[in-house]
Scaffold this active site. Structure first.
Site, PDB file in Angstrom:
ATOM      1  N   TYR A 108       0.853  -1.194   0.000  1.00  0.00           N
ATOM      2  CA  TYR A 108       0.000   0.000   0.000  1.00  0.00           C
ATOM      3  C   TYR A 108       0.880   1.231   0.000  1.00  0.00           C
ATOM      4  O   TYR A 108       1.875   1.291   0.733  1.00  0.00           O
ATOM      5  CB  TYR A 108      -0.907   0.023   1.243  1.00  0.00           C
ATOM      6  CG  TYR A 108      -2.310  -0.415   0.919  1.00  0.00           C
ATOM      7  CD1 TYR A 108      -3.040   0.242  -0.067  1.00  0.00           C
ATOM      8  CD2 TYR A 108      -2.900  -1.475   1.583  1.00  0.00           C
ATOM      9  CE1 TYR A 108      -4.328  -0.167  -0.377  1.00  0.00           C
ATOM     10  CE2 TYR A 108      -4.184  -1.882   1.276  1.00  0.00           C
ATOM     11  CZ  TYR A 108      -4.899  -1.218   0.292  1.00  0.00           C
ATOM     12  OH  TYR A 108      -6.167  -1.611  -0.029  1.00  0.00           O
TER      13      TYR A 108
ATOM     14  N   GLU B  98      -0.564   4.842  -0.552  1.00  0.00           N
ATOM     15  CA  GLU B  98      -1.332   6.057  -0.826  1.00  0.00           C
ATOM     16  C   GLU B  98      -0.452   7.288  -0.665  1.00  0.00           C
ATOM     17  O   GLU B  98       0.350   7.364   0.273  1.00  0.00           O
ATOM     18  CB  GLU B  98      -2.519   6.191   0.146  1.00  0.00           C
ATOM     19  CG  GLU B  98      -3.773   5.537  -0.365  1.00  0.00           C
ATOM     20  CD  GLU B  98      -3.981   4.182   0.257  1.00  0.00           C
ATOM     21  OE1 GLU B  98      -2.974   3.506   0.545  1.00  0.00           O
ATOM     22  OE2 GLU B  98      -5.149   3.804   0.456  1.00  0.00           O
TER      23      GLU B  98
ATOM     24  N   ASP C 244      -6.821  13.255 -25.131  1.00  0.00           N
ATOM     25  CA  ASP C 244      -6.764  11.849 -24.719  1.00  0.00           C
ATOM     26  C   ASP C 244      -6.034  11.125 -25.842  1.00  0.00           C
ATOM     27  O   ASP C 244      -6.607  10.848 -26.898  1.00  0.00           O
ATOM     28  CB  ASP C 244      -8.189  11.320 -24.544  1.00  0.00           C
ATOM     29  CG  ASP C 244      -8.220   9.842 -24.198  1.00  0.00           C
ATOM     30  OD1 ASP C 244      -7.183   9.167 -24.343  1.00  0.00           O
ATOM     31  OD2 ASP C 244      -9.294   9.351 -23.805  1.00  0.00           O
TER      32      ASP C 244
ATOM     33  N   THR D 177      -3.417   5.805 -22.009  1.00  0.00           N
ATOM     34  CA  THR D 177      -3.214   4.483 -21.436  1.00  0.00           C
ATOM     35  C   THR D 177      -1.785   4.079 -21.782  1.00  0.00           C
ATOM     36  O   THR D 177      -1.129   4.706 -22.611  1.00  0.00           O
ATOM     37  CB  THR D 177      -4.183   3.433 -22.010  1.00  0.00           C
ATOM     38  OG1 THR D 177      -4.050   3.437 -23.432  1.00  0.00           O
ATOM     39  CG2 THR D 177      -5.622   3.736 -21.636  1.00  0.00           C
TER      40      THR D 177
ATOM     41  N   LYS E   3      -1.918   0.354 -25.069  1.00  0.00           N
ATOM     42  CA  LYS E   3      -2.326   0.298 -26.482  1.00  0.00           C
ATOM     43  C   LYS E   3      -1.057   0.365 -27.338  1.00  0.00           C
ATOM     44  O   LYS E   3      -0.197  -0.482 -27.186  1.00  0.00           O
ATOM     45  CB  LYS E   3      -3.328   1.408 -26.776  1.00  0.00           C
ATOM     46  CG  LYS E   3      -4.628   1.250 -25.961  1.00  0.00           C
ATOM     47  CD  LYS E   3      -5.697   2.211 -26.414  1.00  0.00           C
ATOM     48  CE  LYS E   3      -7.021   1.956 -25.714  1.00  0.00           C
ATOM     49  NZ  LYS E   3      -7.115   2.613 -24.394  1.00  0.00           N
TER      50      LYS E   3
ATOM     51  N   ARG F 169      -1.540  -2.756 -18.619  1.00  0.00           N
ATOM     52  CA  ARG F 169      -2.894  -2.193 -18.702  1.00  0.00           C
ATOM     53  C   ARG F 169      -3.066  -1.132 -17.617  1.00  0.00           C
ATOM     54  O   ARG F 169      -3.165  -1.459 -16.439  1.00  0.00           O
ATOM     55  CB  ARG F 169      -3.899  -3.330 -18.511  1.00  0.00           C
ATOM     56  CG  ARG F 169      -5.338  -2.954 -18.668  1.00  0.00           C
ATOM     57  CD  ARG F 169      -6.168  -4.184 -18.938  1.00  0.00           C
ATOM     58  NE  ARG F 169      -5.766  -4.765 -20.202  1.00  0.00           N
ATOM     59  CZ  ARG F 169      -6.283  -4.427 -21.386  1.00  0.00           C
ATOM     60  NH1 ARG F 169      -7.240  -3.538 -21.466  1.00  0.00           N
ATOM     61  NH2 ARG F 169      -5.850  -4.992 -22.489  1.00  0.00           N
TER      62      ARG F 169
HETATM   63  N1  DSN Z   1     -11.642  -0.035 -25.210  1.00  0.00           N
HETATM   64  C1  DSN Z   1     -10.686   0.864 -25.811  1.00  0.00           C
HETATM   65  C2  DSN Z   1     -10.630   0.700 -27.281  1.00  0.00           C
HETATM   66  O1  DSN Z   1     -10.810  -0.415 -27.721  1.00  0.00           O
HETATM   67  O2  DSN Z   1     -10.362   1.636 -27.996  1.00  0.00           O
HETATM   68  C3  DSN Z   1     -10.903   2.255 -25.438  1.00  0.00           C
HETATM   69  O3  DSN Z   1     -10.930   2.348 -24.055  1.00  0.00           O
END
Ligand code: DSN
Length: 430
Positions: free
Chosen positions: A61, A63, A207, A233, A236, A242
């Site tokens: 933990y 925080e 984003d 994120t 990707k 993730r």
């Molecule tokens: N689920 C993602 C996508 O496939 O683009 C976006 O969060």
């Protein structure tokens, strides 16, 4: 019983202690290895990232922020988080970063909370035109808490209509404008968004979850230094664990940090933050930059091959890591096409296209991305063959046996590019 007892579940391999889950892990490794993964938001992370994410840091933990924690024993995880922060700054050149968001949607939620009051007006891209549910969908927290208005793409060329964005911004007078998409195959003009935001006195958030790897690799313009806040994120195109992350101007740093904790989250996932540090370290290498260049080349070859095979594409091609197949002029739906490609050994997702007349559960489109297969090592030759396989699978009268032959062709490609060959053979995940 304790860790010292060999018969305790505490020290046994998952294959011994939980064969059911171990079997499923092996099945998933096989599925990933034996098919062609072309979901645009997915990737194959490195073995090192998986080791970090599967590490003892899951026990801790922490925080708070490095050296300002609410728990003892944080001297090691402080260094882990500092490494992730330093590397994010080096990769993206941002002034401030918070590496704690658990996901992209959480990063967006924290970014909104940092600069908005519930009820504030926000202008963002419509989900139906390629946006994201956390950009103001009515049933999502974003659409429930804030007053979202949505711009879209032009009917003719399906590019973002910057004239419409400007006009809506003047009418709506939003506190925040959001740029960024999850199904848009073209470069987004961040300076044009900045100009509009400045004109109407709005903040600009980008984003960049889908394109973060391309930005890090220098093959897509960066929103850093243009937008006030940038969310992303890691998993990707960036190819990490993730998770999410927020970058921002220095003067917004403490508002962003407070929004993440205690605003939204409790304990940060320190094992995942270690994975982020590893992934951001990868992003500083020439190998990573070469791979991102190849992602764009691969998408372009795939797009050309599909067009040559008679498949229509939204905007007629792609500048980034994904294409959107336009099935609107055909009998085939996105849902049917997804199943067909699955039978042909290619994993994609059905996706609405701009001005889609079919419902979101059916759709008239397919979203196809190249990051995962590029990570696996596929190049132009394989992309051209995949374009031929997809084109053949989408022919109206294709038979089951033809789909079976196409599956063998897909398998022939995947067999040439081993996935995780150095994971310990015989273990639960190899
Ligand atoms: N689920 C993602 C996508 O496939 O683009 C976006 O969060």
């Amino acid at each position: 019983m304790s860790f010292a007892d060999e018969s305790s579940y505490l020290s046994q391999d998952i294959g011994e202690v939980d064969p059911d889950v171990a079997r499923l892990l092996r099945a998933e490794v096989e599925r990933q290895a034996e098919t062609l993964e072309m979901i645009a938001s997915e990737n194959f992370t490195s073995q090192a990232v998986m080791q970090a994410v599967g590490s003892v840091l899951t026990n801790k933990y922490a925080e708070g922020l490095p050296h300002r924690r609410y728990y003892g024993g944080c001297e090691v995880v402080d260094q882990v988080e500092e490494l992730a922060i330093e590397r994010a700054i080096e990769v993206f050149g941002c002034e401030h970063v918070n590496v704690q968001p658990h996901s992209g949607a959480t990063a967006n939620e924290a970014a909104y909370q940092a600069v908005l009051t519930p009820g504030d007006r926000v202008l963002a891209m419509a989900l139906a035109h390629g946006g994201h549910l956390s950009h103001g969908l009515k049933v999502n927290f974003s659409g429930r808490l804030y007053e979202f208005h949505h711009y879209g793409v032009r009917r003719g060329d399906c590019r973002i209509d910057m004239d419409q964005v400007a006009q809506m911004a003047r009418e709506v007078r939003p506190r925040l404008i959001v740029a960024g998409a999850s199904a848009y195959p073209r470069i987004i003009d961040f300076p044009a968004f900045r100009e509009i935001a400045d004109e109407v006195g709005a903040l600009l958030m980008v984003d960049m979850a889908h394109i973060a790897g391309l930005v890090a690799g220098g093959v897509h313009p960066s929103p850093i230094g243009i937008a006030d806040i940038v969310t992303t994120t890691l998993h990707k195109s960036l190819g990490g664990p993730r998770a999410g992350m927020i970058m921002c101007r220095a003067d917004l740093g403490s508002a962003v940090d407070r929004a993440v904790f205690p605003g939204l989250q409790g304990g940060p996932l320190m094992h995942v933050i270690a994975g982020k540090a590893v992934a951001l370290g990868h992003a500083l290498t020439d190998e990573f930059r070469d791979r991102q260049r190849q992602v764009v080349v691969n998408t372009s070859v795939l797009a050309d091959g599909l067009l040559g095979g008679g498949v229509a594409l939204v905007t007629g091609g792609s500048d980034n890591h994904l294409i959107l197949v336009d099935l609107s002029g055909t009998e085939l739906t996105g849902a049917d096409a997804e199943v067909r490609l699955d039978r042909a050994g290619i994993t994609v997702n059905k996706n609405g296209i701009p001005f889609d007349e079919r419902p979101p559960t059916v759709t008239s489109g397919l979203r196809i991305g190249t990051p995962a297969l590029t990570t696996r090592g596929l190049k132009e030759v394989e992309m051209a063959e995949i374009a031929r396989i997809i084109s053949a699978a989408l022919v109206p009268e294709v038979s089951e046996s033809e789909l079976g032959s196409l599956r063998e062709r897909s398998r022939a490609i995947s067999d040439r590019f081993p996935l995780y060959p150095r994971l310990v053979s015989g273990s639960a995940i190899a």
